[in-house]
Scaffold this active site. Structure first.
Site, short mmCIF file in Angstrom:
data_model
loop_
_atom_site.label_atom_id
_atom_site.label_comp_id
_atom_site.label_asym_id
_atom_site.label_seq_id
_atom_site.Cartn_x
_atom_site.Cartn_y
_atom_site.Cartn_z
N TYR A 1 0.84 -1.21 0.00
CA TYR A 1 0.00 0.00 0.00
C TYR A 1 0.87 1.25 0.00
CZ TYR A 1 -2.91 3.67 2.11
OH TYR A 1 -3.57 4.86 2.40
N ALA B 1 3.94 1.56 -0.96
CA ALA B 1 4.66 1.65 -2.23
C ALA B 1 3.74 2.16 -3.35
CB ALA B 1 5.23 0.28 -2.61
#
Length: 272
Positions: free
Chosen positions: A152, A154
């Site tokens: 998430y 990233a």
């Protein structure tokens, strides 16, 4: 320049506007006078309206590129314009990275990054015609370690990168900015933050002493999309109450002074 924000006659599309931050965004643009269209996977608990202007909901799974693009085209065609796109959809359950499957990684990336990329591309022509803007909702997880929601974080970092790149690529016709959300009090707060006691402890890790209200993020979106921000593009605006208290402060010689103001958790830790 007028300091009055008036979106009368403007059309705003919001992904995931049925609840949480998205609902705060929908309400804020309605309050500013806009015609608001929003989508989501499930029927919302009521559709808001202001002064006879009722927001319009459409069931759309934005992870499906065809559905996503078709919704954007429909909004622009029915109104004859599109002035603002707010890419709000996102989220992730907690889980250890090594336990995630490739399909899980793909799903998290689709909802938090690719859906916004697809919607933004689909909105290019009407936004260019209107000299409009895009506002992406990102997260503090994009800029600090996000254990338990690594993919998430990233994906949100990718969305911030896309924001900055498109701000340059699409200038001067379209402005592209982002709102980086801190912890927010939503309908699902208990699922994320635990008991009332745990919630209070988490709130104490925020310098402002509380979680954000969805309306506060919505207000920033309105300002970013308004003429008041006419020369602002490529910006990522944090709405996080000051971020998180650095853990080392709990162990400094002055830690007791900080605690006396009830502003630092005894543990010195901050939630992921």
């Amino acid at each position: 320049m007028s300091l009055v924000i008036d979106f009368a006659g403007k059309v705003v599309a919001v992904t995931g506007g049925g609840r949480g931050v998205g609902r705060g965004v929908v309400d804020a643009f309605l309050d500013a006078g806009a015609e608001v269209e929003f989508c989501g996977r499930s029927e919302p608990d009521g559709v808001p309206e202001r002064d006879g202007r009722r927001a319009s909901f459409r069931p759309v799974d934005v992870r499906d590129a065809a559905q996503n693009e078709a919704w954007i085209r429909d909004v622009a065609e029915r109104h004859g314009r599109l002035d603002v796109l707010v890419n709000n959809v996102g989220g992730s359950p907690f889980g250890r990275f090594e336990a995630g499957s490739p399909r899980y990684f793909q799903a998290i990336t689709e909802i938090n990054f690719l859906s916004a990329a697809v919607a933004t591309r689909a909105a290019f022509e009407p936004l260019r015609a209107a000299k409009g803007s895009v506002v992406n909702i990102t997260s503090i997880s994009a800029r600090r370690p996000s254990p338990g929601t690594a993919v998430y974080g990233a994906a949100k970092a990718a969305l911030e990168s896309l924001t900055r790149s498109l701000a340059v690529e699409w200038a001067p016709e379209i402005r592209v900015n982002a709102v980086s959300s801190g912890l927010v009090h939503t309908e699902s707060a208990a699922d994320h933050y635990g008991t009332p006691e745990q919630y209070a402890e988490i709130a104490r890790t925020i310098p402002r002493g509380r979680l954000a209200d969805p309306a506060e993020l919505g207000a920033v979106c309105v300002v970013l999309a308004s003429p008041l921000s006419a020369h602002l593009t490529g910006a990522v605006i944090p709405v996080d109450g000051g971020g998180e208290w650095p853990a080392f402060l709990a162990h400094t010689p002055n830690a007791d002074i900080v605690r006396q103001a009830d502003r630092l958790p005894d543990s010195g830790g901050t939630p992921s």
